[in-house]
Design a protein around this motif. Structure first.
Motif, PDB file in Angstrom:
ATOM      1  N   LEU A 143       0.824  -1.214   0.000  1.00 18.12           N
ATOM      2  CA  LEU A 143       0.000   0.000   0.000  1.00 18.12           C
ATOM      3  C   LEU A 143       0.858   1.264   0.000  1.00 18.12           C
ATOM      4  CD1 LEU A 143      -2.893  -0.805   2.513  1.00 18.12           C
ATOM      5  CD2 LEU A 143      -3.115  -0.290   0.071  1.00 18.12           C
ATOM      6  N   MET A 144       1.962   1.235   0.746  1.00 20.06           N
ATOM      7  CA  MET A 144       2.839   2.415   0.783  1.00 20.06           C
ATOM      8  C   MET A 144       3.382   2.747  -0.600  1.00 20.06           C
ATOM      9  SD  MET A 144       5.111   2.413   4.244  1.00 20.06           S
ATOM     10  CE  MET A 144       5.859   0.825   3.980  1.00 20.06           C
TER      11      MET A 144
ATOM     12  N   GLN B  19       2.623  11.837  -1.523  1.00 18.62           N
ATOM     13  CA  GLN B  19       2.509  10.590  -2.272  1.00 18.62           C
ATOM     14  C   GLN B  19       3.067  10.702  -3.691  1.00 18.62           C
ATOM     15  OE1 GLN B  19      -1.464   9.107  -2.715  1.00 18.62           O
ATOM     16  NE2 GLN B  19      -0.753   7.026  -2.509  1.00 18.62           N
ATOM     17  N   ARG B  20       2.965  11.852  -4.287  1.00 20.96           N
ATOM     18  CA  ARG B  20       3.423  12.016  -5.672  1.00 20.96           C
ATOM     19  C   ARG B  20       4.923  11.780  -5.828  1.00 20.96           C
ATOM     20  NH1 ARG B  20       2.572  17.074  -3.639  1.00 20.96           N
ATOM     21  NH2 ARG B  20       4.281  18.568  -3.822  1.00 20.96           N
ATOM     22  N   PHE B  21       5.697  11.911  -4.714  1.00 20.78           N
ATOM     23  CA  PHE B  21       7.143  11.686  -4.784  1.00 20.78           C
ATOM     24  C   PHE B  21       7.494  10.208  -4.708  1.00 20.78           C
ATOM     25  CE2 PHE B  21       6.925  15.925  -2.668  1.00 20.78           C
ATOM     26  CZ  PHE B  21       7.432  16.660  -3.728  1.00 20.78           C
ATOM     27  N   GLY B  22       6.633   9.412  -4.109  1.00 22.81           N
ATOM     28  CA  GLY B  22       6.934   8.002  -3.875  1.00 22.81           C
ATOM     29  C   GLY B  22       7.816   7.858  -2.645  1.00 22.81           C
ATOM     30  N   PHE B  23       7.794   6.691  -2.056  1.00 24.39           N
ATOM     31  CA  PHE B  23       8.532   6.490  -0.809  1.00 24.39           C
ATOM     32  C   PHE B  23      10.025   6.325  -0.994  1.00 24.39           C
ATOM     33  CE2 PHE B  23       4.387   6.056   0.971  1.00 24.39           C
ATOM     34  CZ  PHE B  23       4.553   6.674   2.192  1.00 24.39           C
ATOM     35  N   ALA B  24      10.483   6.077  -2.199  1.00 24.99           N
ATOM     36  CA  ALA B  24      11.928   5.981  -2.430  1.00 24.99           C
ATOM     37  C   ALA B  24      12.606   7.310  -2.063  1.00 24.99           C
ATOM     38  CB  ALA B  24      12.215   5.615  -3.874  1.00 24.99           C
ATOM     39  N   ALA B  25      11.881   8.410  -2.200  1.00 25.80           N
ATOM     40  CA  ALA B  25      12.439   9.719  -1.871  1.00 25.80           C
ATOM     41  C   ALA B  25      12.689   9.870  -0.372  1.00 25.80           C
ATOM     42  CB  ALA B  25      11.484  10.825  -2.343  1.00 25.80           C
ATOM     43  N   PHE B  26      12.073   9.015   0.446  1.00 23.72           N
ATOM     44  CA  PHE B  26      12.192   9.124   1.896  1.00 23.72           C
ATOM     45  C   PHE B  26      12.989   7.975   2.504  1.00 23.72           C
ATOM     46  CE2 PHE B  26       8.294  11.259   0.659  1.00 23.72           C
ATOM     47  CZ  PHE B  26       8.531  12.520   1.179  1.00 23.72           C
TER      48      PHE B  26
ATOM     49  N   ILE C  90       3.272   7.792   8.488  1.00 22.89           N
ATOM     50  CA  ILE C  90       3.154   7.409   7.077  1.00 22.89           C
ATOM     51  C   ILE C  90       1.806   7.826   6.483  1.00 22.89           C
ATOM     52  CG2 ILE C  90       3.061   5.463   5.449  1.00 22.89           C
ATOM     53  CD1 ILE C  90       5.914   6.132   6.273  1.00 22.89           C
ATOM     54  N   PRO C  91       0.685   7.677   7.205  1.00 23.04           N
ATOM     55  CA  PRO C  91      -0.567   8.154   6.600  1.00 23.04           C
ATOM     56  C   PRO C  91      -0.500   9.637   6.217  1.00 23.04           C
ATOM     57  CG  PRO C  91      -1.054   6.747   8.470  1.00 23.04           C
ATOM     58  CD  PRO C  91       0.434   6.976   8.483  1.00 23.04           C
TER      59      PRO C  91
END
Length: 156
Positions: free
Chosen positions: A65-66, A129-136, A121-122
């Motif tokens: 989901l993330m 969300q538009r950046f995606g979690f790889a950015a974090f 995370i929520p």
């Protein structure tokens, strides 16, 4: 044997100089295979295996989901809270009796990562969300910390 079944290379070996054990790190797709496919029936009783399997599979669902750009932050928050309640499943009954059922974890076992998963995370999904979690990702910081630690031991 179970790791071989799911096609994940994973091994333990003794480190005599430190009188401890080392192990193969699980990377990327291998982590996901273990979360998704590991059969806990091979090491736990049926009842315990069901509980642990649910914990791991539900965590895998949160992970997916993330990474889903169509994910709704409210839905994720509810799923994360459900997973957290499962994580904190208490023991039931009197220890050392037949009716005793071992729970999972205690509040003292909650890590900063779990805190972030449940409480932040929520919000990140809602705002970024538009950046995606790889950015974090914290991978670079963790690698730097591990390199510094190993060099302090004279291992680098």
């Amino acid at each position: 044997m179970e790791m071989k079944r799911i096609l994940v290379g994973f091994h333990f070996w003794p480190v005599r100089s430190m009188q401890s054990w080392s192990y193969t790190p699980l990377m990327g797709g291998d982590k996901e295979k273990v979360l998704r496919d590991f059969n806990f029936d091979v090491i736990f009783s049926k009842e315990r295996a069901i509980l642990i399997t649910r914990l791991w599979r539900d965590f895998h669902s949160l992970y997916m989901l993330m990474n889903d750009q169509k994910n709704d932050s409210t839905f994720f928050a509810a799923q994360a809270r459900n997973w957290f309640n499962l994580f904190l499943t208490p023991h039931q009954g009197e220890p050392n009796t037949l009716s005793f059922k071992k729970g999972l974890y205690h509040p003292l076992n909650v890590t900063p990562y779990i805190h972030v998963l449940i409480n932040h995370i929520p919000e990140f999904i809602e705002l970024h969300q538009r950046f995606g979690f790889a950015a974090f990702s914290c991978a670079a910081v963790e690698k730097k910390t591990m390199t510094k630690y190993l060099s302090s031991l004279g291992k680098q």
